[in-house]
Enzyme design. Structure first.
Site, PDB file in Angstrom:
ATOM      1  N   ASP A 119       0.823  -1.050   0.004  1.00 23.00           N
ATOM      2  CA  ASP A 119       0.032   0.096  -0.050  1.00 23.00           C
ATOM      3  C   ASP A 119       0.894   1.129  -0.045  1.00 23.00           C
ATOM      4  O   ASP A 119       2.185   1.376   0.199  1.00 23.00           O
ATOM      5  CB  ASP A 119      -0.869   0.009   1.313  1.00 23.00           C
ATOM      6  CG  ASP A 119      -2.105   1.048   1.026  1.00 23.00           C
ATOM      7  OD1 ASP A 119      -3.032   0.722   1.680  1.00 23.00           O
ATOM      8  OD2 ASP A 119      -2.080   1.750   0.306  1.00 23.00           O
TER       9      ASP A 119
HETATM   10  C1  GLC Z   1      -4.428   4.556  -0.149  1.00 31.38           C
HETATM   11  C2  GLC Z   1      -4.968   3.199   0.280  1.00 31.38           C
HETATM   12  C3  GLC Z   1      -5.455   2.177  -0.614  1.00 31.38           C
HETATM   13  C4  GLC Z   1      -5.139   2.818  -2.090  1.00 31.38           C
HETATM   14  C5  GLC Z   1      -3.885   3.259  -2.194  1.00 31.38           C
HETATM   15  C6  GLC Z   1      -3.630   3.922  -3.553  1.00 31.38           C
HETATM   16  O1  GLC Z   1      -3.546   4.930   1.083  1.00 31.38           O
HETATM   17  O2  GLC Z   1      -4.730   2.742   1.667  1.00 31.38           O
HETATM   18  O3  GLC Z   1      -6.445   1.669  -0.226  1.00 31.38           O
HETATM   19  O4  GLC Z   1      -5.507   1.719  -3.006  1.00 31.38           O
HETATM   20  O5  GLC Z   1      -3.467   4.115  -1.141  1.00 31.38           O
HETATM   21  O6  GLC Z   1      -4.387   5.241  -3.674  1.00 31.38           O
END
Ligand code: GLC
Length: 751
Positions: A283
């Site tokens: 993430d």
């Molecule tokens: C965010 C989220 C995740 C998302 C990623 C990209 O912090 O936790 O669910 O897909 O970043 O935006």
């Protein structure tokens, strides 16, 4: 370095054969043999295009040209001109050493530009086909702009409405989230992900994010192994078994080990036990967040921990690029593991057919926000609404009735879209006021007074105008709840009541004595408090998306009956959290008559007089509304539960049926639910577990027999030795309309 274009060319021109598994692996072998360590590491870099300035673009393109970027997120159509995808992709495919295409990903969570209800609202439909259709439409729109990978479905299980991201989940139950998570995955991917309008799905967040302590986002999660395997992992396992292409790790620690460096989850369970062969992406900043977690000394250590645990694709941060070559030299990582990570990446790129079609672009004008897509979003919104109360059948509204429409969310196109709407735009979003004007042929038969400027507004200065409008009307429709920013990532609330002065406004409206319909738009169940008794009808609309207005008109005026059922237990207040239907019995199960509510306790009584069972003196032991609950404009009677064979051998199938009859005056759709209870286990077992459901549409007076078949394997749980077993013994079974009611039977499983 010898130009490898000649080699790349044969690879590119046989892209079509990539659909064949062996051909894919063979081609990956060839590519790996030709790639340097830096080029392999480059494939593991997922750059966030949105964080690059125009001045940084030349160097970024140079990195792509050197084969040092594996893909991008947030190259959204609006952020750069029409050639962004093509320009970046062209460099990768035609100018980089191996010509490996980039993969473009984005948070296409509940729609791209046509926004569907938030996932928690879609889950309230209990309609896999509808959820799949919504994901299919989202994929058609996003791939039109070249995005072939989405960071969805979010299938975290959570029991905590304080958590802002509960809005993104498919509810509290592992069975329902499994069924709907697979539907969403297949909607994005289809059974042929090489289609230019297919997207690789990324189930997230692996694993345990929804158990963040106290619902505080990003917080520690403590989940015993058996509970992890019985409750939190099943939706991911179901998606993997259905062909899920990618997985995203999560920010939280799981039992004090960050999920992004959790070998037990990422390797032992995901790879060794499940055989998952796609790629795992971290993430957004999760690799570097192991420093503040206190798990990594520095960026290099974070890279070592994540790469060795099984994170393939590093999102946003660049620790792999900086340190993996060095870590290999130092023997702290190996080229074999690097090759494995690159293999996972290339395998998915080939399964997406990116070599055949690296520049997928559709026709925005005919695809995005088409009438068909808007109609599907309207249908999804309708089916997401959950009718929680409808005293004296105040709903549906009479078209002749004079309506006072009040509330901060009745006419706010942006707020109704909900959280995670990167590409949704309020200009395309239809709210209730214009929808009412269109439906009623003007605004003569309704008056609209906001009463509060926005959901958190504490000013009562406009209450009098709202009350005056209410006094002139036949029925009041109040539309309140939460602005979209009060739910979603990083937006948890300790107090889940209506924000601002909304409770005061509802009280003032109810004091007019007029029938009051309360419609709630929110990303979580809301503590109703006095609003429950002050309202004659209450409908949960979640954040319904682009077509919220027309969908609300459809249901409020009865052209469609509400059919939604709660995918999450609705607490009386945050003091009850966590409260969920598949809870344990405890040694002192609370019942209506084994404790005394706080208001009924006499003064000066003996300590035990109120009764000692598992409850709260003020809130009791039941939620406001149970999992699976939802009213319709009709009524359905359940009768004639039949369990043909009440003794079933291990390995055979339990059969049960019941008759459901529409005893009302309008067509309705009933979500018939099957629950079981394992009465004795080598671990204590929940008082109910959802094991099946069927949606059936019934005309007025129509009856249907609903049949369920349940293999005994479906009763299995993880015992103390972490073996997934069905233990012989006695079970209870319900065919029910929610988790708190139903026709109850028994059966025995024997060896
Ligand atoms: C965010 C989220 C995740 C998302 C990623 C990209 O912090 O936790 O669910 O897909 O970043 O935006």
């Amino acid at each position: 370095m010898k130009k490898l274009m000649n080699l790349a060319l044969p690879i590119m021109c046989i892209g079509a054969s990539f659909a064949n598994a062996d051909a894919i692996e063979n081609r990956i072998d060839v590519l790996l043999e030709t790639m340097t360590i830096d080029q392999k590491v480059g494939q593991l870099a997922l750059r966030d295009f949105g964080t690059y300035s125009a001045e940084q673009l030349p160097e970024l393109k140079a990195q792509i040209r050197r084969g040092e970027v594996g893909g991008f997120l947030n190259v959204s159509f609006s952020s750069v001109d029409d050639n962004a995808f093509a320009e970046l992709q062209k460099i990768a495919v035609e100018e980089s050493p191996q010509g490996i295409p980039l993969i473009f990903g984005q948070d296409v969570i509940h729609g791209y530009e046509t926004i569907f209800p938030i996932p928690l609202g879609q889950a309230a439909s209990w309609n896999p086909e509808l959820v799949k259709k919504g994901a299919r439409i989202a994929a058609k729109e996003a791939t039109t702009d070249g995005i072939r990978w989405t960071f969805a479905p979010m299938i975290d299980i959570s029991h905590d409405p304080r958590w802002g991201r509960i809005a993104e989940t498919l509810g509290e139950d592992p069975y329902l989230a499994s069924v709907l998570g697979v539907a969403m995955t297949m909607g994005f991917q289809t059974d042929d992900p090489t289609r230019p309008d297919a997207m690789a799905a990324s189930a997230k967040h692996f694993i345990g994010y929804g158990a963040a302590e106290a619902g505080r986002d990003y917080n520690a999660a403590y989940i015993p192994e058996a509970r992890l395997r019985d409750i939190f992992l099943p939706p991911f396992k179901a998606a993997v078994d259905a062909g899920l292409m990618t997985i995203m790790s999560s920010y939280n620690t799981l039992n004090d080990i960050p999920a992004t460096a959790n070998k037990h989850a990422l390797k032992t369970i995901l790879r060794d036990e499940w055989g998952f062969d796609g790629f795992v992406v971290s993430d957004w900043n999760a690799v570097m967040e192991m420093l503040p977690h206190g798990f990594a000394r520095d960026a290099k250590h974070a890279a070592e921990l994540s790469a060795n645990a099984g994170i393939d694709f590093e999102m946003y941060t660049d620790t792999y690029q900086k340190f993996l070559p060095e870590l290999i030299e130092e023997g702290k990582f190996t080229e074999a593991k690097l090759d494995q990570a690159v293999r996972h990446m290339l395998r998915i790129k080939m399964r997406l057919g990116l070599w055949d079609n690296p520049y997928p672009r559709g026709n925005r004008d005919t695809v995005i926000l088409s009438d068909e897509h808007r109609q599907a979003a309207r249908e999804a919104a309708r089916e997401s609404f959950v009718l929680l109360k409808n005293d004296n059948s105040v709903l549906p509204l009479n078209k002749e009735a004079k309506i006072a429409l009040v509330g901060p969310l009745a006419n706010v196109p942006h707020e109704q879209l909900g959280t995670w709407i990167y590409n949704g735009d309020k200009k395309d979003s239809v709210s209730l006021v214009p929808a009412l004007e269109q439906y009623l042929g003007g605004n003569e038969s309704f008056t609209f007074v906001k009463g509060l400027e926005y959901s958190r507004d504490t000013s009562t200065q406009n209450f009098n105008k709202a009350v005056e409008a209410a006094q002139q009307a036949d029925v009041i429709v109040y539309v309140g709840g939460e602005e979209s920013i009060l739910s979603g990532e990083g937006h948890s609330r300790a107090d889940i009541a209506l924000p601002g002065a909304q409770q005061e406004l509802v009280k003032a409206l109810s004091e007019t004595g007029k029938p009051l319909v309360t419609v709630i738009m929110a990303g979580r169940p809301i503590e109703l408090g006095p609003v429950l008794d002050q309202s004659d009808a209450i409908m949960m609309a979640w954040h319904p998306g682009t077509m919220a207005g027309p969908a609300l008109v459809d249901v409020l005026y009865g052209d469609y009956s509400p059919v939604g059922r709660l995918p999450i237990t609705w607490p009386k207040g945050e003091g009850q959290i966590p409260i969920y239907y598949n809870r344990m019995a405890t040694g002192r199960p609370a019942t209506e008559d084994n404790y005394t509510l706080i208001g009924d306790i006499e003064q000066g009584v003996f300590q035990h007089a109120p009764g000692n069972s598992s409850n709260h003196l003020d809130y009791g032991h039941e939620p406001e509304f149970p999992f699976g609950f939802g009213l319709t404009y009709s009524d359905v009677d359940y009768s004639n539960l039949v369990i043909p064979s009440s003794r079933v051998a291990l390995g055979e199938t339990i059969r049960a049926s019941a008759t459901v009859k529409n005893t009302g005056k309008v067509q309705t759709t009933e979500v018939v639910q099957l629950y079981i209870r394992d009465l004795v286990g080598t671990r204590t077992r929940p008082i109910r577990e959802l094991k099946g459901f069927q949606r059936v549409t019934l005309a007025p007076g129509e009856s249907q027999a609903i049949h369920f078949e349940l293999p005994t394997e479906a009763l299995a749980f993880h015992n103390q030795n972490m073996e997934k077993v069905t233990e012989p013994g006695d079970f209870e079974l319900w065919i029910a309309k929610d988790a708190a009611s139903g026709l109850k039977g028994r059966f025995t499983v024997y060896e």
